[in-house]
Design an enzyme around this catalytic site. Structure first.
Site, mmCIF file in Angstrom:
data_model
loop_
_atom_site.group_PDB
_atom_site.id
_atom_site.type_symbol
_atom_site.label_atom_id
_atom_site.label_comp_id
_atom_site.label_asym_id
_atom_site.label_seq_id
_atom_site.Cartn_x
_atom_site.Cartn_y
_atom_site.Cartn_z
ATOM 1 N N ALA A 6 -5.990 -9.291 -0.575
ATOM 2 C CA ALA A 6 -5.167 -8.306 0.121
ATOM 3 C C ALA A 6 -4.360 -7.495 -0.884
ATOM 4 O O ALA A 6 -4.315 -6.264 -0.812
ATOM 5 C CB ALA A 6 -4.231 -8.975 1.121
ATOM 6 N N ALA A 39 0.835 -1.208 0.000
ATOM 7 C CA ALA A 39 0.000 0.000 0.000
ATOM 8 C C ALA A 39 0.868 1.256 0.000
ATOM 9 O O ALA A 39 0.623 2.194 -0.767
ATOM 10 C CB ALA A 39 -0.933 -0.005 1.217
ATOM 11 N N ASP A 64 0.623 0.016 14.689
ATOM 12 C CA ASP A 64 1.037 1.391 15.041
ATOM 13 C C ASP A 64 0.147 2.458 14.405
ATOM 14 O O ASP A 64 -0.204 3.451 15.043
ATOM 15 C CB ASP A 64 2.478 1.675 14.573
ATOM 16 C CG ASP A 64 3.487 0.709 15.141
ATOM 17 O OD1 ASP A 64 3.074 -0.282 15.766
ATOM 18 O OD2 ASP A 64 4.691 0.941 14.948
ATOM 19 N N ARG A 124 -11.064 -19.231 4.656
ATOM 20 C CA ARG A 124 -10.001 -19.500 5.612
ATOM 21 C C ARG A 124 -10.519 -19.666 7.034
ATOM 22 O O ARG A 124 -10.041 -20.509 7.783
ATOM 23 C CB ARG A 124 -8.988 -18.356 5.593
ATOM 24 C CG ARG A 124 -8.240 -18.301 4.297
ATOM 25 C CD ARG A 124 -7.426 -17.048 4.195
ATOM 26 N NE ARG A 124 -6.632 -17.104 2.973
ATOM 27 C CZ ARG A 124 -5.855 -16.116 2.571
ATOM 28 N NH1 ARG A 124 -5.769 -15.005 3.265
ATOM 29 N NH2 ARG A 124 -5.155 -16.239 1.460
ATOM 30 N N GLU A 172 9.914 3.680 6.942
ATOM 31 C CA GLU A 172 9.750 2.252 7.247
ATOM 32 C C GLU A 172 10.513 1.930 8.517
ATOM 33 O O GLU A 172 11.699 2.168 8.607
ATOM 34 C CB GLU A 172 10.260 1.408 6.063
ATOM 35 C CG GLU A 172 10.373 -0.068 6.359
ATOM 36 C CD GLU A 172 9.074 -0.704 6.862
ATOM 37 O OE1 GLU A 172 8.044 -0.604 6.182
ATOM 38 O OE2 GLU A 172 9.105 -1.298 7.970
ATOM 39 N N GLY A 217 2.136 -14.696 -0.666
ATOM 40 C CA GLY A 217 2.218 -15.394 -1.952
ATOM 41 C C GLY A 217 2.149 -14.423 -3.121
ATOM 42 O O GLY A 217 2.518 -14.759 -4.241
ATOM 43 N N ASN A 264 4.358 -7.359 5.105
ATOM 44 C CA ASN A 264 3.735 -8.654 4.825
ATOM 45 C C ASN A 264 3.525 -8.871 3.332
ATOM 46 O O ASN A 264 3.408 -10.006 2.877
ATOM 47 C CB ASN A 264 2.391 -8.768 5.553
ATOM 48 C CG ASN A 264 2.582 -8.982 7.029
ATOM 49 O OD1 ASN A 264 3.482 -9.718 7.443
ATOM 50 N ND2 ASN A 264 1.774 -8.331 7.825
ATOM 51 N N GLU A 319 -3.829 -2.898 4.833
ATOM 52 C CA GLU A 319 -4.317 -3.671 5.982
ATOM 53 C C GLU A 319 -4.623 -2.797 7.197
ATOM 54 O O GLU A 319 -5.354 -3.208 8.095
ATOM 55 C CB GLU A 319 -3.317 -4.776 6.345
ATOM 56 C CG GLU A 319 -3.928 -5.846 7.247
ATOM 57 C CD GLU A 319 -3.010 -7.021 7.559
ATOM 58 O OE1 GLU A 319 -1.965 -7.176 6.886
ATOM 59 O OE2 GLU A 319 -3.328 -7.774 8.488
ATOM 60 N N HIS A 377 -4.341 -12.241 8.987
ATOM 61 C CA HIS A 377 -4.773 -10.921 8.513
ATOM 62 C C HIS A 377 -5.732 -10.326 9.531
ATOM 63 O O HIS A 377 -6.631 -11.005 10.009
ATOM 64 C CB HIS A 377 -5.470 -11.049 7.155
ATOM 65 C CG HIS A 377 -5.712 -9.741 6.457
ATOM 66 N ND1 HIS A 377 -4.876 -9.256 5.467
ATOM 67 C CD2 HIS A 377 -6.689 -8.823 6.610
ATOM 68 C CE1 HIS A 377 -5.338 -8.085 5.045
ATOM 69 N NE2 HIS A 377 -6.437 -7.804 5.718
HETATM 70 P P1 ADP Z 1 0.078 -3.467 3.422
HETATM 71 O O1 ADP Z 1 -0.120 -4.818 2.825
HETATM 72 O O2 ADP Z 1 -1.154 -2.865 3.943
HETATM 73 O O3 ADP Z 1 0.872 -2.582 2.530
HETATM 74 P P2 ADP Z 1 2.435 -4.416 4.813
HETATM 75 O O4 ADP Z 1 2.458 -5.300 6.003
HETATM 76 O O5 ADP Z 1 2.842 -5.014 3.516
HETATM 77 O O6 ADP Z 1 0.977 -3.748 4.733
HETATM 78 O O7 ADP Z 1 3.368 -3.147 5.056
HETATM 79 C C1 ADP Z 1 3.288 -2.327 6.194
HETATM 80 C C2 ADP Z 1 4.659 -1.768 6.497
HETATM 81 O O8 ADP Z 1 4.560 -0.724 7.462
HETATM 82 C C3 ADP Z 1 5.617 -2.810 7.074
HETATM 83 O O9 ADP Z 1 6.799 -2.834 6.319
HETATM 84 C C4 ADP Z 1 5.847 -2.308 8.506
HETATM 85 O O10 ADP Z 1 7.128 -2.624 9.022
HETATM 86 C C5 ADP Z 1 5.657 -0.810 8.349
HETATM 87 N N1 ADP Z 1 5.353 -0.100 9.605
HETATM 88 C C6 ADP Z 1 4.504 -0.493 10.588
HETATM 89 N N2 ADP Z 1 4.474 0.402 11.590
HETATM 90 C C7 ADP Z 1 5.316 1.408 11.243
HETATM 91 C C8 ADP Z 1 5.738 2.630 11.870
HETATM 92 N N3 ADP Z 1 5.294 2.989 13.065
HETATM 93 N N4 ADP Z 1 6.627 3.414 11.214
HETATM 94 C C9 ADP Z 1 7.110 3.056 10.008
HETATM 95 N N5 ADP Z 1 6.767 1.913 9.379
HETATM 96 C C10 ADP Z 1 5.882 1.094 9.974
#
Ligand code: ADP
Length: 455
Positions: free
Chosen positions: A438, A15, A225, A284, A34, A47, A42, A423, A394
């Site tokens: 997703a 996203a 977060d 699921r 990040e 997959g 995720n 997510e 999820h």
């Molecule tokens: P989506 O599928 O919704 O894109 P992901 O799990 O693929 O979600 O990606 C979410 C990302 O956000 C992860 O890489 C996670 O480490 C990062 N993340 C989560 N909390 C924080 C935060 N407080 N600051 C910066 N990055 C964050």
């Protein structure tokens, strides 16, 4: 220190990258924060399959009767109608465009001749990226971000949203190695922090059943977060109690099994007694529940070489396959008896189960569980048998957004300057997310957030 960009994106998963790319394409200066040392979230370890109704691979395979309407119905029904209709409508209408954007603009390669039909879908409609993981998506998204001059800061944890006196979100307070950094956003902030599957306390707060007795398939960064930060400025949340377990995971680590994607090509599920107990293409949540109701709270997945050769899940996930063999969680056998004996499954019952499957494969009608993909004959070996448990996967709940990815307050009003996608949001999947939805969600709403913030 303080830095200023037009757009600040929090989270470098599917996203966050999609949002950043759209804002970057629109000429805005963009930074992605990040918190982990590497990007991908995720999305990277998934997959990577993505539903798109009426897509080009369906056409190549002669599937011409899929539509956005059918995809909408499947998704709404799959989530017990708890997804928001106008949001699910956007998902169903825009997912094909999102897939074409990945293919044509981001240069993601999808298999030209294979699709998955995930549980709850009435059509085979999930595109499969080469390698069968999200690595293909994240690698290409990251390359494209580089081309657009988007800044990526890893090890940078967003901690608090900054607002001005009017309530508008104007930046983010973050930290790296204990040092505070302020990111000012001229246009807005996009929350793309993913779910909260790795946050056991938060899971228990909203659904006490999903306690420490469950492992998780998620990355350690998946701690909710973004939900917490947005709630601090009065953002609304919904569907928080809806936490999905993925049915087929490693019983030692909780990691999702992608080798076991052979289920989408015809592998069956059996219990310790050697009988089937659920339709293998059920949702699921239904399969997970059914597994937990079996002796020992686990199941075995069983398939043969013929099924293995369809999706080639062993070849493409060779490392996982070898790991499972080493851990004694997966066994390749010449005969049904041999397979049964390895896990002390009742061999006589298993043979009877398989004779029935073979008969149903022939007649095209599964009289026991009405397998919607049609069962495949298991007459010929060699065979594979794999032990599996459900694991938290999820979190359907999260922030409430409108159709333009604005985050809404508990009073239903737009929080100016704040957008969310992926997510971290809670309005798309309702009670249960369907497989392959997703990626469709994170790319589609990530792009919308990026386009809207740039306006
Ligand atoms: P989506 O599928 O919704 O894109 P992901 O799990 O693929 O979600 O990606 C979410 C990302 O956000 C992860 O890489 C996670 O480490 C990062 N993340 C989560 N909390 C924080 C935060 N407080 N600051 C910066 N990055 C964050």
């Amino acid at each position: 220190s303080e830095q200023t960009y037009d757009v600040v994106v929090i989270g470098a998963g599917g996203a966050g990258f999609s949002a950043a790319l759209e804002a970057g394409e629109a000429g805005k200066s963009v930074v992605i924060l990040e918190k982990m040392p590497t990007v991908g979230g995720n999305t990277l370890i998934s997959g990577g399959e993505m539903n798109a109704p009426d897509n080009w691979v369906q056409h190549a395979l002669g599937i011409t009767d899929d539509s956005a309407e059918l995809f909408y119905e499947d998704t709404m029904k799959g989530g017990d109608n708890l997804g928001q209709p106008e949001i699910v409508k956007i998902l169903s209408e825009k997912s094909l465009g999102s897939a074409e954007w990945l293919r044509d603009v981001v240069k993601v390669e999808f298999l030209p001749d294979h699709l998955f039909q995930f549980g709850g879908h009435s059509r085979k409609r999930a595109l499969i990226p080469v390698g069968h993981t999200g690595a293909e998506l994240i690698t290409k998204l990251k390359t494209k971000a580089g081309e657009l001059g988007i800044t990526i800061k890893t090890n940078m944890k967003a901690e608090q949203l900054l607002t001005d006196e009017s309530g508008r979100v104007v930046g983010v307070e973050a930290s790296t190695n204990g040092q505070k950094v302020t990111f000012r956003a001229n246009k807005g902030v996009i929350m793309a922090t993913g779910g909260f599957g790795s946050n056991i306390e938060m899971r228990k707060k909203y659904n006490p059943e999903l306690d420490e007795s469950y492992m998780s398939t998620d990355t350690p960064g998946t701690t909710g977060d973004g939900i917490i930060m947005a709630q601090e400025i009065n953002a609304d949340i919904t569907n928080m109690e809806n936490i999905q377990t993925y049915p087929i995971c490693n019983p030692i680590t909780g990691v999702i099994s992608l080798v076991a994607d052979s289920r989408f090509d015809g592998a069956i599920l059996i219990n310790q007694g050697g009988t089937r107990f659920v339709e293998e293409l059920e949702r699921r949540d239904v399969i997970s529940k059914a597994i937990l109701a079996q002796e020992g709270r686990y199941a075995y997945q069983f398939w043969n070489q013929e099924i293995a050769d369809i999706g080639k899940t062993i070849e493409v996930h060779k490392d996982e396959y070898e790991q499972l063999i080493k851990e004694g969680l997966l066994y390749k056998a010449d005969t049904i008896e041999d397979a049964a004996n390895f896990f002390k499954v009742d061999a006589k019952t298993l043979k009877e189960t398989i004779s029935k499957v073979n008969e149903y494969a022939k007649t095209g009608k599964d009289l026991d569980y009405n397998h919607r993909g049609g069962l495949v004959s298991l007459e010929k070996g060699p065979y594979y048998i794999q032990k599996a448990v459900p694991s938290v996967h999820h979190t359907m709940g999260g922030l409430v957004i409108d159709t333009k990815a604005h985050v809404l307050t508990t009073e239903g009003e737009i929080i100016p300057g704040l957008y969310a996608a992926g997510e971290v949001t809670g309005v798309v999947h309702g009670a249960n997310r369907l497989g392959g939805n997703a990626i469709s969600d994170v790319i589609t709403f990530g792009r919308i957030a990026g386009q809207e913030v740039a306006k």
